[in-house]
Design a protein around this motif. Structure first.
Motif, PDB file in Angstrom:
ATOM      1  N   GLY A 133       0.851  -1.171   0.084  1.00  0.00           N
ATOM      2  CA  GLY A 133      -0.172   0.054   0.108  1.00  0.00           C
ATOM      3  C   GLY A 133       0.893   1.332  -0.217  1.00  0.00           C
ATOM      4  O   GLY A 133       0.326   2.354   0.291  1.00  0.00           O
ATOM      5  N   LEU A 134       2.020   1.161  -0.374  1.00  0.00           N
ATOM      6  CA  LEU A 134       2.979   2.335  -0.411  1.00  0.00           C
ATOM      7  C   LEU A 134       2.535   3.485  -1.417  1.00  0.00           C
ATOM      8  O   LEU A 134       2.187   3.065  -2.438  1.00  0.00           O
ATOM      9  N   THR A 135       2.862   4.787  -0.970  1.00  0.00           N
ATOM     10  CA  THR A 135       2.611   5.675  -2.103  1.00  0.00           C
ATOM     11  C   THR A 135       3.618   6.418  -1.835  1.00  0.00           C
ATOM     12  O   THR A 135       4.793   6.372  -1.000  1.00  0.00           O
ATOM     13  N   ASN A 168       2.330  -3.557  -7.173  1.00  0.00           N
ATOM     14  CA  ASN A 168       0.991  -3.809  -6.403  1.00  0.00           C
ATOM     15  C   ASN A 168       1.079  -2.858  -5.302  1.00  0.00           C
ATOM     16  O   ASN A 168       0.813  -3.075  -4.095  1.00  0.00           O
ATOM     17  N   ASN A 169       1.443  -1.594  -5.508  1.00  0.00           N
ATOM     18  CA  ASN A 169       1.136  -0.537  -4.495  1.00  0.00           C
ATOM     19  C   ASN A 169       0.318   0.790  -5.321  1.00  0.00           C
ATOM     20  O   ASN A 169      -0.282   0.511  -6.082  1.00  0.00           O
ATOM     21  N   GLY A 170       0.781   1.918  -4.487  1.00  0.00           N
ATOM     22  CA  GLY A 170      -0.116   3.012  -5.038  1.00  0.00           C
ATOM     23  C   GLY A 170       0.827   4.212  -5.594  1.00  0.00           C
ATOM     24  O   GLY A 170       0.384   5.410  -5.463  1.00  0.00           O
ATOM     25  N   PHE A 171       2.014   3.888  -6.282  1.00  0.00           N
ATOM     26  CA  PHE A 171       2.924   4.908  -6.699  1.00  0.00           C
ATOM     27  C   PHE A 171       1.996   5.440  -7.877  1.00  0.00           C
ATOM     28  O   PHE A 171       1.570   4.564  -8.769  1.00  0.00           O
ATOM     29  N   ASP A 172       2.411   6.692  -8.138  1.00  0.00           N
ATOM     30  CA  ASP A 172       1.670   7.319  -9.287  1.00  0.00           C
ATOM     31  C   ASP A 172       2.887   8.528  -9.879  1.00  0.00           C
ATOM     32  O   ASP A 172       3.922   8.595  -9.432  1.00  0.00           O
TER      33      ASP A 172
END
Length: 664
Positions: A83-85, A106-110
């Motif tokens: 769940g890392l961002t 499968n994380n939240g990097f953008d």
């Protein structure tokens, strides 16, 4: 003011600083670097045990979540599904001088693609299933010549596939599916892909010819792509212009004709378009029906994680196959279920089917010459190994079934038996039991990484004798095959708990495509094939000889390494031949087994047998029966009489001391 430092002093200072795990460019320890990197992340509760009160690595053991260690150094970060961002602080990671693998799947990097080209030593990059977006700069992979695996699937990347990515010479895994890449598919420098997928993007234009034999699913979902393996590229037809002749005397009639002609052309074009559309619908329906029939035949596609980040994981493709397969309760469900069944060789083991393998937790064991091997742990308990073979698509179904049944009838203590197999035209699956201890190659050359002592002489001799017995059995049971094994090497020899060797990948020459066999199989690296373009009944003897030299010398045969690996020197037999016989005792024998009291005589005898098996001229080479007879006579220890009469000099015999033969 400049200070002059002599070279020895400089090297001493450099080595001292390196051994303290400090990075010259940053002055920070690995733990300080990682804690600083953690500061750039958000929602990082999964990394709570990253603390400056502990070291991230203790030898090969990691004390911190997601950190991969080797000999006290951080070599990889596997921060998946946490769940890392936030931001991936590449600049800080530069301080990890031996970093080889990064996985943030499968994380939240953008945001845009990180500047990973600053990490020149990376071998693997895994960024799939995030929210990265925008075009990747064309030079994003510039200088990353060691990069082998890149996973960028299921993000929101746009623009063209970077030319610097296509130029990577060692790339073997590339997954770009599920993005919005546009433009043409570039020509890639690498051609021997273990896994390649650009499906479900917005690419157009012709597919490079080097990809023509790949599975069409690797390119599906790109409406503009054409060429094999998808379809043929159509050349647009040149239209004929309609000209009108101007004449003042009948201008009205000409204007009427010119107004009518375009309408007739439109009618013809519309009619043709409708016919083409109707034909396309029919073809699409046929393809859909065929696709439904083949759904259950999909191969296992476990995530291509690097071997140094071994972690059990479920394959997305396997899940899709398992969840999306046609119901067996449908009217034709029984037929589809039969298509998905594995063909079992033996009756004494537990039965399972393809869907069980697809659902099993999978781990990639390695990427060999033929393709990937997977360790699949079934929910019912057994652990199996599944090998994928794509170089068997020239063999017919009945021929393949018959040969597999023939292989399945073989039974010997030194052969790893085939449990089951699966036929599909594009690729085949072979299923065997999982052997926990692994291959001879790992124990012979990777014992330090495993934290094990080196392999002693009695164990090496035991392995040679077991291999010889297995080869003898194969030659008797498969007399019609020119080289009954055909692919004998240390990585194809597994060891059970008592160090008894088990041969694998045997008897495959009749079903391997010949154009691929010449590149991949050991038999085709023999002197007779290189010189005369053929293999013989003594080709397996040559492979046995190379294996014997590998066991005695303790070095990998350079000519057996995969293509593209940097190797030095000539093959083992030529190297030994270049050393005078009286010096071989000191220069050839692996120092880990040299100097063993009362054993050097037998070691030298085995060396002589190995060299006789490696004779370049087939007529002078030992035949298998004679080689086995000589191997079976060898003992763990010399008798004094044999030792002195065969190997001692006159002066040594006078001294009467075996210790004089110890190698320092």
């Amino acid at each position: 003011m400049a200070f002059l430092i002599d070279k020895p002093l400089f090297l001493l200072l450099f080595l001292t600083v390196s051994s303290m795990h400090f990075v010259v460019c940053s002055g920070l320890t690995d733990s300080e670097i990682l804690i600083k990197f953690k500061g750039s992340l958000s929602n990082a509760s999964a990394l709570d045990n990253w603390s400056d009160m502990t070291n991230p690595c203790k030898g090969d053991i990691s004390n911190w979540n997601g950190v991969i260690c080797h000999k006290g150094f951080v070599i990889g970060l596997q921060l998946e599904g946490m769940g890392l961002t936030g931001k991936i602080d590449v600049q800080t990671l530069i301080g990890l001088s031996v970093l080889r693998s990064l996985s943030f799947m499968n994380n939240g990097f953008d945001g845009p693609f990180p500047e990973l080209k600053k990490l020149k030593s990376l071998r693997s990059i895994f960024l799939s299933k995030n929210h990265f977006s925008g075009a990747i700069p064309d030079d994003a992979f510039e200088g990353m010549f060691k990069l082998k695996k890149v996973l960028l699937a299921e993000n929101e990347f746009t623009g063209a596939i970077p030319s610097s990515l296509a130029a990577l010479p060692k790339l073997i895994v590339l997954r770009l599916e599920g993005n919005k890449f546009t433009g043409k598919l570039p020509k890639f420098s690498a051609t021997n892909f273990a896994s390649f997928n650009v499906s479900n993007n917005e690419l157009d234009g012709p597919i490079p010819a080097t990809f023509s034999k790949m599975d069409f699913k690797s390119f599906s979902g790109n409406k503009g792509l054409c060429g094999q393996p998808v379809n043929e590229c159509n050349t647009p037809n040149t239209s004929t212009s309609i000209s009108t002749t101007s004449n003042t005397s009948n201008s009205n009639s000409n204007s009427e004709s010119t107004s009518k002609k375009p309408s007739m052309v439109c009618i013809i074009v519309v009619g043709i378009a409708m016919a083409v559309a109707l034909a396309a619908i029919v073809v699409a329906a046929l393809i859909l029906l065929q696709s439904l029939k083949r759904t259950s035949e999909e191969s296992i596609e476990a995530p291509p994680l690097p071997s140094d980040l071994k972690k059990k994981t479920r394959s997305k493709e396997a899940d899709r196959s398992a969840q999306g397969s046609p119901s067996e309760h449908s009217s034709n469900g029984r037929k589809k279920a039969d298509m998905a069944k594995l063909s079992f060789i033996r009756d004494d083991g537990e039965r399972f089917d393809l869907s069980d393998l697809l659902k099993a937790s999978a781990e990639i064991l390695g990427s060999g010459c033929f393709g990937l091997s997977y360790k699949a742990a079934l929910s019912t308990g057994p652990v199996m190994v599944v090998k994928r073979f794509k170089q068997m698509n020239n063999v017919g179904k009945e021929e393949f079934h018959e040969h597999m049944r023939r292989i399945g009838r073989l039974s010997h203590p030194n052969l790893l038996p085939l449990v089951a197999y699966y036929y599909r035209k594009e690729e085949k699956l072979l299923v065997t039991d999982y052997i926990e201890k692994g291959s001879l190659a790992v124990h012979l050359h990777g014992h330090q990484a495993l934290g094990q002592p080196s392999m002693d002489w009695p164990t090496r001799l035991k392995i040679v004798k077991g291999v010889a017995k297995g080869l003898s059995y194969l030659s008797k049971e498969l007399p019609s095959i020119t080289a009954a094994h055909g692919h004998l090497k240390s990585s194809n020899i597994l060891l059970n708990q008592s160090n008894e060797p088990l041969l694998t990948d045997y008897g495959l020459i009749p079903v391997i495509n010949q154009e691929n066999a010449q590149e991949l199989m050991v038999a085709y690296k023999s002197p007779e094939y290189l010189q005369l373009g053929r293999i013989t009944k003594k080709t397996d003897v040559w492979s046995l000889g190379i294996l014997i030299l590998e066991l005695i010398i303790g070095k990998l045969p350079p000519n057996f390494l995969p293509q593209g690996k940097e190797t030095e020197g000539e093959d083992l037999a030529s190297w030994v031949n270049a050393i005078p016989q009286e010096q071989r005792k000191n220069q050839v024998i692996d120092k880990k087994i040299s100097g063993i009291k009362n054993s050097e005589g037998e070691i030298l005898k085995l060396l002589k047998i190995g060299m006789s098996c490696c004779e370049g001229e087939v007529e002078k080479r030992l035949d298998l029966k004679e080689a086995i007879e000589r191997i079976n006579k060898l003992k763990e220890k010399d008798s004094d009489e044999d030792f002195f009469s065969s190997y001692a000099s006159e002066e040594d015999m006078k001294k009467g001391m075996c210790d004089d033969f110890a190698i320092s």
